[in-house]
Design a protein around this motif. Structure first.
Motif, short mmCIF file in Angstrom:
data_model
loop_
_atom_site.label_atom_id
_atom_site.label_comp_id
_atom_site.label_asym_id
_atom_site.label_seq_id
_atom_site.Cartn_x
_atom_site.Cartn_y
_atom_site.Cartn_z
N UNK A 1 23.15 59.42 153.42
CA UNK A 1 22.95 58.75 154.69
C UNK A 1 22.74 59.78 155.79
N UNK A 2 22.12 59.35 156.89
CA UNK A 2 21.82 60.26 157.99
C UNK A 2 23.11 60.80 158.59
N UNK B 1 30.08 67.83 153.49
CA UNK B 1 29.73 66.72 152.60
C UNK B 1 30.85 65.71 152.50
N UNK B 2 30.48 64.45 152.36
CA UNK B 2 31.46 63.36 152.33
C UNK B 2 32.37 63.44 151.11
N UNK C 1 36.79 67.90 150.55
CA UNK C 1 38.08 67.67 151.19
C UNK C 1 37.92 67.66 152.71
N UNK C 2 38.93 67.14 153.39
CA UNK C 2 38.89 67.09 154.85
C UNK C 2 38.95 68.48 155.46
N UNK C 3 39.47 69.44 154.70
CA UNK C 3 39.54 70.82 155.19
C UNK C 3 39.68 71.76 154.00
N UNK D 1 35.99 69.44 157.90
CA UNK D 1 34.81 68.75 157.38
C UNK D 1 34.32 67.65 158.33
N UNK D 2 33.15 67.86 158.92
CA UNK D 2 32.56 66.88 159.82
C UNK D 2 32.06 65.64 159.09
N UNK D 3 31.90 65.72 157.78
CA UNK D 3 31.36 64.60 157.00
C UNK D 3 32.44 63.79 156.30
N UNK D 4 33.69 64.21 156.44
CA UNK D 4 34.77 63.50 155.74
C UNK D 4 34.86 62.06 156.25
N UNK D 5 35.16 61.11 155.36
CA UNK D 5 35.22 59.70 155.78
C UNK D 5 36.13 59.42 156.96
#
Length: 244
Positions: A142-143, A169-170, A173-175, A185-189
């Motif tokens: 996704x964008x 990437x989604x 891990x968050x970090x 992580x900028x892509x974490x859910x």
């Protein structure tokens, strides 16, 4: 054109009364030279608009990442200043800095922006490269908004904690820590979930930072590590509440 990423964010009106219409007058005759010329011209215009919309969204996301990271680092810096005894400098693998002269007892650096995915150490670059191939095999992701990584430093006493907001990437891990840097992580859910609320994003980053900093302490047991993070996070959030 409406299926293209970002196209639904564009709205406008075009006067095309020169195009031939169907007998029911509810659509254009699409299998005509006139419509093909018109369609080609409109696609080029939409391409220009999509580039502009994406750039605007990227800039907004970059500034937001810098803003919420700064807020979180101030909260953590205050908590670390109050509990410096928890972080003997020799046990924190982030290098050393000159003594902090700030009246606050800590210092948060200005933001540095680099292209997302650039200037990574080889271990992390290889890891993300492998993951990228896996994601491509599953289909187009996704964008994602934001085309820059944001780097800031938190200096407390003689410690220098380097933090980088990066598109990992989604599925990552968050970090994580790599090359002496904490990567968030900028892509974490969770980050994408809170993206519309700066305060929630700041609290999320505060929790993640206290976790990573606590994990950087030397030889401590899991219960001790959880206790230290709890103390840091409690102090940081208590100060956040007072400032509201």
């Amino acid at each position: 054109m409406s299926r293209r990423p970002g196209a639904r964010r564009i709205a406008g009106r075009v006067n095309a009364d020169f195009l031939p219409v169907t007998s029911s007058r509810d659509d254009f005759l699409r299998d005509t030279d006139e419509f093909r010329v018109f369609d080609n011209a409109m696609r080029k215009e939409v391409d220009k608009l999509l580039i502009s919309v994406k750039k605007e969204g990227d800039n907004k996301a970059n500034l937001q990442a810098s803003r919420v990271l700064k807020d979180a680092m101030h909260l953590v810096g205050n908590a670390m200043r109050r509990r410096k005894e928890l972080f003997p400098a020799a046990q924190v693998p982030f290098g050393e800095a000159d003594a902090v002269s700030s009246k606050q007892g800590y210092d948060v650096s200005q933001a540095t922006y680099v292209d997302a995915g650039s200037q990574l150490d080889s271990t992390l670059a290889n890891r993300l490269g492998i993951d990228k191939k896996k994601k491509q095999a599953r289909g187009r992701p996704s964008a994602v908004l934001g085309d820059k990584s944001v780097i800031r430093h938190l200096r407390v006493a003689n410690m220098d904690v380097a933090v980088r907001m990066e598109h990992l990437g989604a599925d990552e891990d968050e970090s994580l820590r790599s090359g002496g840097i904490i990567f968030l992580n900028l892509d974490h859910p969770l980050y994408t979930l809170y993206r519309d609320n700066d305060e929630l994003l700041s609290l999320h980053l505060t929790r993640v930072l206290t976790k990573e900093i606590t994990l950087s302490i030397g030889d401590v047991s899991a219960p001790q590590a959880f206790a230290i993070q709890s103390e840091l996070l409690t102090d940081a959030l208590r100060r956040k509440r007072k400032s509201i």
